[in-house]
Design a protein around this motif. Sequence first.
Motif, PDB file in Angstrom:
ATOM      1  N   GLU A  34       0.828  -1.215   0.000  1.00  0.00           N
ATOM      2  CA  GLU A  34       0.000   0.000   0.000  1.00  0.00           C
ATOM      3  C   GLU A  34       0.858   1.259   0.000  1.00  0.00           C
ATOM      4  O   GLU A  34       0.340   2.356   0.170  1.00  0.00           O
ATOM      5  CB  GLU A  34      -0.908   0.020   1.234  1.00  0.00           C
ATOM      6  CG  GLU A  34      -1.913  -1.105   1.268  1.00  0.00           C
ATOM      7  CD  GLU A  34      -2.793  -1.009   2.494  1.00  0.00           C
ATOM      8  OE1 GLU A  34      -3.989  -0.722   2.315  1.00  0.00           O
ATOM      9  OE2 GLU A  34      -2.280  -1.198   3.613  1.00  0.00           O
ATOM     10  N   SER A  35       2.148   1.091  -0.176  1.00  0.00           N
ATOM     11  CA  SER A  35       3.052   2.238  -0.092  1.00  0.00           C
ATOM     12  C   SER A  35       3.664   2.557  -1.446  1.00  0.00           C
ATOM     13  O   SER A  35       3.616   1.756  -2.374  1.00  0.00           O
ATOM     14  CB  SER A  35       4.168   1.951   0.919  1.00  0.00           C
ATOM     15  OG  SER A  35       5.091   1.037   0.373  1.00  0.00           O
ATOM     16  N   ALA A  36       4.276   3.699  -1.509  1.00  0.00           N
ATOM     17  CA  ALA A  36       4.980   4.162  -2.706  1.00  0.00           C
ATOM     18  C   ALA A  36       6.417   3.638  -2.670  1.00  0.00           C
ATOM     19  O   ALA A  36       7.368   4.381  -2.912  1.00  0.00           O
ATOM     20  CB  ALA A  36       4.932   5.680  -2.777  1.00  0.00           C
ATOM     21  N   SER A  37       6.557   2.355  -2.372  1.00  0.00           N
ATOM     22  CA  SER A  37       7.879   1.734  -2.261  1.00  0.00           C
ATOM     23  C   SER A  37       8.573   1.698  -3.615  1.00  0.00           C
ATOM     24  O   SER A  37       7.955   1.389  -4.641  1.00  0.00           O
ATOM     25  CB  SER A  37       7.740   0.310  -1.724  1.00  0.00           C
ATOM     26  OG  SER A  37       8.983  -0.362  -1.784  1.00  0.00           O
ATOM     27  N   LEU A  38       9.863   1.978  -3.595  1.00  0.00           N
ATOM     28  CA  LEU A  38      10.697   1.911  -4.789  1.00  0.00           C
ATOM     29  C   LEU A  38      11.776   0.849  -4.636  1.00  0.00           C
ATOM     30  O   LEU A  38      12.768   0.855  -5.360  1.00  0.00           O
ATOM     31  CB  LEU A  38      11.334   3.285  -5.056  1.00  0.00           C
ATOM     32  CG  LEU A  38      10.336   4.405  -5.366  1.00  0.00           C
ATOM     33  CD1 LEU A  38      11.018   5.761  -5.338  1.00  0.00           C
ATOM     34  CD2 LEU A  38       9.652   4.152  -6.698  1.00  0.00           C
ATOM     35  N   GLY A  39      11.600  -0.056  -3.668  1.00  0.00           N
ATOM     36  CA  GLY A  39      12.575  -1.121  -3.467  1.00  0.00           C
ATOM     37  C   GLY A  39      13.573  -0.775  -2.382  1.00  0.00           C
ATOM     38  O   GLY A  39      13.383   0.157  -1.604  1.00  0.00           O
ATOM     39  N   SER A  40      14.649  -1.537  -2.363  1.00  0.00           N
ATOM     40  CA  SER A  40      15.663  -1.385  -1.319  1.00  0.00           C
ATOM     41  C   SER A  40      17.049  -1.502  -1.925  1.00  0.00           C
ATOM     42  O   SER A  40      17.294  -2.385  -2.745  1.00  0.00           O
ATOM     43  CB  SER A  40      15.484  -2.479  -0.264  1.00  0.00           C
ATOM     44  OG  SER A  40      16.572  -2.490   0.634  1.00  0.00           O
TER      45      SER A  40
END
Length: 160
Positions: A82-88
């Motif tokens: 549900e987040s605007a995650s761009l990875g790690s």
Amino acid sequence: MNAPQKTYKYYWEDFPVGKVSEFGNMTVSAEEIIDFAGKFDPQPFHLSEEGGKNSLFGGLCASGWHTCAMAMRMMCDGYILESASLGSPGLENIRWLKPVRPGDTLHVRSVVLEARPMDSKPHVGLLRVRTEVLNQNNEEVMQMEGYGMYRRRNPGAPKE
């Protein structure tokens, strides 16, 4: 014409330093432990009760990598999807503190240790997070620290 950007529930700004989140509830079975081990970590103490009895663990236990994978699933279900995650960009530490046994029910506690905008990419914020995996007795079985990159809700806003 540009497609509209998706709106997310959580952006970088929603993870201030000190924020603690708890989520997840995953019970691991002997079959899941053995299946994962057979595919990815076929050490005897992950493949059978007998192999585990002949080890320092004294019985069947999950691979640490299986514990990492379960933690990742709980993080995805808890907030990442549900987040605007761009990875790690990666992890700094992974520690397996106690064996995970068949029948253990795991949950996750995460603590935001650092949050800063990326100078080279003003639309991205970087988080450093400690993730703790705990069993049904609230005993910490695994801990890892790493980074996550998230879109900023307000790119270019002043640093706080």
